[in-house]
Design a protein around this motif. Structure first.
Motif, PDB file in Angstrom:
ATOM      1  N   ILE A  38      -8.299 107.020-128.126  1.00 60.46           N
ATOM      2  CA  ILE A  38      -7.261 106.010-127.914  1.00 60.46           C
ATOM      3  C   ILE A  38      -6.654 105.542-129.237  1.00 60.46           C
ATOM      4  CG2 ILE A  38      -6.946 103.607-127.129  1.00 60.46           C
ATOM      5  CD1 ILE A  38      -6.963 105.723-124.900  1.00 60.46           C
ATOM      6  N   THR A  39      -7.447 105.489-130.297  1.00 56.78           N
ATOM      7  CA  THR A  39      -6.912 105.044-131.595  1.00 56.78           C
ATOM      8  C   THR A  39      -5.895 106.029-132.161  1.00 56.78           C
ATOM      9  OG1 THR A  39      -8.721 106.031-132.866  1.00 56.78           O
ATOM     10  CG2 THR A  39      -8.980 103.715-132.185  1.00 56.78           C
ATOM     11  N   GLU A  40      -5.875 107.253-131.627  1.00 53.75           N
ATOM     12  CA  GLU A  40      -4.885 108.243-132.068  1.00 53.75           C
ATOM     13  C   GLU A  40      -3.539 108.062-131.361  1.00 53.75           C
ATOM     14  OE1 GLU A  40      -6.774 111.981-131.219  1.00 53.75           O
ATOM     15  OE2 GLU A  40      -8.397 111.619-132.651  1.00 53.75           O
ATOM     16  N   TYR A  41      -3.504 107.254-130.319  1.00 55.67           N
ATOM     17  CA  TYR A  41      -2.268 107.019-129.564  1.00 55.67           C
ATOM     18  C   TYR A  41      -1.331 106.121-130.370  1.00 55.67           C
ATOM     19  CZ  TYR A  41      -4.399 108.710-125.166  1.00 55.67           C
ATOM     20  OH  TYR A  41      -4.974 109.457-124.181  1.00 55.67           O
ATOM     21  N   PRO A  42      -0.028 106.184-130.071  1.00 57.83           N
ATOM     22  CA  PRO A  42       0.904 105.243-130.703  1.00 57.83           C
ATOM     23  C   PRO A  42       0.526 103.799-130.376  1.00 57.83           C
ATOM     24  CG  PRO A  42       2.098 107.000-129.572  1.00 57.83           C
ATOM     25  CD  PRO A  42       0.652 107.152-129.210  1.00 57.83           C
ATOM     26  N   LYS A  43       0.910 102.909-131.251  1.00 61.25           N
ATOM     27  CA  LYS A  43       0.592 101.482-131.067  1.00 61.25           C
ATOM     28  C   LYS A  43       1.562 100.795-130.109  1.00 61.25           C
ATOM     29  CE  LYS A  43      -2.708 101.713-134.097  1.00 61.25           C
ATOM     30  NZ  LYS A  43      -3.956 102.182-133.555  1.00 61.25           N
ATOM     31  N   THR A  44       2.767 101.348-129.970  1.00 60.04           N
ATOM     32  CA  THR A  44       3.752 100.808-129.040  1.00 60.04           C
ATOM     33  C   THR A  44       4.326 101.947-128.214  1.00 60.04           C
ATOM     34  OG1 THR A  44       5.579 101.039-130.610  1.00 60.04           O
ATOM     35  CG2 THR A  44       4.412  98.925-130.597  1.00 60.04           C
ATOM     36  N   PHE A  45       4.875 101.604-127.068  1.00 60.00           N
ATOM     37  CA  PHE A  45       5.517 102.571-126.187  1.00 60.00           C
ATOM     38  C   PHE A  45       6.800 101.961-125.649  1.00 60.00           C
ATOM     39  CE2 PHE A  45       1.217 104.137-126.209  1.00 60.00           C
ATOM     40  CZ  PHE A  45       1.352 105.512-126.081  1.00 60.00           C
ATOM     41  N   THR A  46       7.790 102.798-125.388  1.00 60.23           N
ATOM     42  CA  THR A  46       9.019 102.302-124.785  1.00 60.23           C
ATOM     43  C   THR A  46       8.933 102.335-123.263  1.00 60.23           C
ATOM     44  OG1 THR A  46       9.995 104.507-124.941  1.00 60.23           O
ATOM     45  CG2 THR A  46      10.509 102.948-126.712  1.00 60.23           C
ATOM     46  N   ARG A 106       8.513  91.502-109.120  1.00 59.86           N
ATOM     47  CA  ARG A 106       8.336  92.792-109.794  1.00 59.86           C
ATOM     48  C   ARG A 106       9.109  92.827-111.108  1.00 59.86           C
ATOM     49  NH1 ARG A 106       5.327  96.881-111.265  1.00 59.86           N
ATOM     50  NH2 ARG A 106       6.464  98.808-111.443  1.00 59.86           N
ATOM     51  N   LYS A 107      10.301  92.259-111.107  1.00 64.07           N
ATOM     52  CA  LYS A 107      11.110  92.199-112.327  1.00 64.07           C
ATOM     53  C   LYS A 107      10.403  91.370-113.400  1.00 64.07           C
ATOM     54  CE  LYS A 107      15.739  91.036-113.944  1.00 64.07           C
ATOM     55  NZ  LYS A 107      17.055  90.494-113.598  1.00 64.07           N
ATOM     56  N   GLN A 108       9.818  90.235-113.006  1.00 61.09           N
ATOM     57  CA  GLN A 108       9.052  89.413-113.941  1.00 61.09           C
ATOM     58  C   GLN A 108       7.849  90.177-114.490  1.00 61.09           C
ATOM     59  OE1 GLN A 108       7.801  85.810-112.001  1.00 61.09           O
ATOM     60  NE2 GLN A 108       9.537  84.645-112.787  1.00 61.09           N
ATOM     61  N   SER A 109       7.151  90.878-113.613  1.00 61.15           N
ATOM     62  CA  SER A 109       5.977  91.642-114.024  1.00 61.15           C
ATOM     63  C   SER A 109       6.358  92.728-115.026  1.00 61.15           C
ATOM     64  CB  SER A 109       5.305  92.269-112.804  1.00 61.15           C
ATOM     65  OG  SER A 109       4.215  93.067-113.190  1.00 61.15           O
ATOM     66  N   LEU A 110       7.434  93.453-114.754  1.00 59.65           N
ATOM     67  CA  LEU A 110       7.888  94.501-115.673  1.00 59.65           C
ATOM     68  C   LEU A 110       8.292  93.937-117.031  1.00 59.65           C
ATOM     69  CD1 LEU A 110       9.873  96.860-113.272  1.00 59.65           C
ATOM     70  CD2 LEU A 110       7.703  97.347-114.431  1.00 59.65           C
ATOM     71  N   ALA A 111       8.866  92.748-117.039  1.00 60.99           N
ATOM     72  CA  ALA A 111       9.236  92.105-118.315  1.00 60.99           C
ATOM     73  C   ALA A 111       7.974  91.829-119.144  1.00 60.99           C
ATOM     74  CB  ALA A 111      10.012  90.817-118.065  1.00 60.99           C
ATOM     75  N   LYS A 112       6.918  91.366-118.496  1.00 55.01           N
ATOM     76  CA  LYS A 112       5.663  91.101-119.207  1.00 55.01           C
ATOM     77  C   LYS A 112       5.001  92.396-119.675  1.00 55.01           C
ATOM     78  CE  LYS A 112       4.985  86.700-117.124  1.00 55.01           C
ATOM     79  NZ  LYS A 112       4.987  86.026-115.958  1.00 55.01           N
ATOM     80  N   ILE A 113       5.071  93.423-118.851  1.00 56.90           N
ATOM     81  CA  ILE A 113       4.526  94.735-119.221  1.00 56.90           C
ATOM     82  C   ILE A 113       5.268  95.284-120.427  1.00 56.90           C
ATOM     83  CG2 ILE A 113       4.414  97.159-118.464  1.00 56.90           C
ATOM     84  CD1 ILE A 113       3.813  95.999-115.612  1.00 56.90           C
ATOM     85  N   ASN A 114       6.590  95.217-120.399  1.00 55.89           N
ATOM     86  CA  ASN A 114       7.394  95.740-121.509  1.00 55.89           C
ATOM     87  C   ASN A 114       7.172  94.954-122.796  1.00 55.89           C
ATOM     88  OD1 ASN A 114       8.515  97.935-120.150  1.00 55.89           O
ATOM     89  ND2 ASN A 114      10.101  96.655-119.244  1.00 55.89           N
ATOM     90  N   LYS A 115       6.972  93.656-122.697  1.00 54.83           N
ATOM     91  CA  LYS A 115       6.686  92.858-123.891  1.00 54.83           C
ATOM     92  C   LYS A 115       5.356  93.307-124.507  1.00 54.83           C
ATOM     93  CE  LYS A 115       6.314  88.194-125.699  1.00 54.83           C
ATOM     94  NZ  LYS A 115       6.421  86.774-125.454  1.00 54.83           N
ATOM     95  N   ALA A 116       4.365  93.540-123.658  1.00 54.87           N
ATOM     96  CA  ALA A 116       3.064  94.006-124.157  1.00 54.87           C
ATOM     97  C   ALA A 116       3.184  95.382-124.804  1.00 54.87           C
ATOM     98  CB  ALA A 116       2.047  94.036-123.017  1.00 54.87           C
ATOM     99  N   LEU A 117       3.997  96.255-124.232  1.00 54.99           N
ATOM    100  CA  LEU A 117       4.166  97.614-124.775  1.00 54.99           C
ATOM    101  C   LEU A 117       5.018  97.649-126.033  1.00 54.99           C
ATOM    102  CD1 LEU A 117       4.774  99.721-121.554  1.00 54.99           C
ATOM    103  CD2 LEU A 117       2.799  99.855-123.064  1.00 54.99           C
ATOM    104  N   HIS A 118       6.108  96.876-126.053  1.00 56.19           N
ATOM    105  CA  HIS A 118       7.058  96.924-127.168  1.00 56.19           C
ATOM    106  C   HIS A 118       6.667  96.022-128.333  1.00 56.19           C
ATOM    107  CE1 HIS A 118      10.269  97.862-123.863  1.00 56.19           C
ATOM    108  NE2 HIS A 118       9.486  98.880-124.089  1.00 56.19           N
TER     109      HIS A 118
END
Length: 195
Positions: A38-46, A106-118
């Motif tokens: 997992i440490t070899e994975y990128p730190k952020t994702f789009t 669902r839109k709210q959930s995706l916003a939180k998911i994207n914030k965590a990823l980006h």
């Protein structure tokens, strides 16, 4: 009459302990290998699907996938102190019907998911939403639980007044396990307001 001699008993006990230690060591080693990968994975994702695809390619069992999801989140997402202590009140969702409500949630959930990823930041709800989304994309049964985290010792035994924490329950090998990626990432000092 059965007589157990001490040397045979000790030999069997020693054998049992060695077996248990080797099973523990192999399991710990396997988990370490997952964490290292997992440490070899990128730190952020789009896109959350990109992270899910990596996990599904590298890991083949429910247990390994759940560990990989948990590890990536715990290692890369930091607690959003600013959002936690913000004085902004959550906006109430206005909806026309249950479908409209579900779409807005669902839109709210995706916003939180994207914030965590980006941005690699989330509150417990963002951690839990991201964990569930990755489980869904990895074929794992998972639910998000909203409840109360007792953050101070004097909270213990008192009835909760607000829902202030989210975590998950995931099915692995036909058994259900509680998972809290927020706590896996670290802890918040509520007095100092620091992560």
């Amino acid at each position: 009459m059965y007589i157990c001699s001490k040397p045979i008993f000790m030999k069997n006990l020693t054998s049992l302990l060695l077996l248990l230690l080797s099973v523990y060591y192999l399991n710990a080693q396997q988990l370490s290998e997952i964490d290292i990968k997992i440490t070899e994975y990128p730190k952020t994702f789009t896109d959350v699907k990109d992270l899910a695809n990596l996990i599904n390619t590298d890991f083949d069992t429910d247990e390994k996938k759940a560990r990989a999801i948990y590890s990536w989140i715990a290692l890369n997402v930091k607690y959003d102190i600013k959002a936690q202590f913000s004085k902004k009140r959550k906006k109430r969702i206005k909806y026309k019907n249950q479908l409209d409500r579900a779409l807005k949630l669902r839109k709210q959930s995706l916003a939180k998911i994207n914030k965590a990823l980006h941005e690699n930041k989330a509150t417990s709800e963002g951690y839990a939403n991201l964990f569930k989304e990755l489980c869904d994309l990895s074929g794992l049964y998972c639910y998000t639980i909203k409840g109360t985290g007792k953050i101070r010792t004097f909270d213990i035994g008192k009835q909760p007044r607000v829902l202030n924490h989210s975590w998950n329950v995931v099915q692995i090998n036909k058994k259900w396990f509680f998972i809290d990626a927020t706590l896996g990432a670290g802890s918040v000092d509520y007095v100092e307001k620091k992560y």
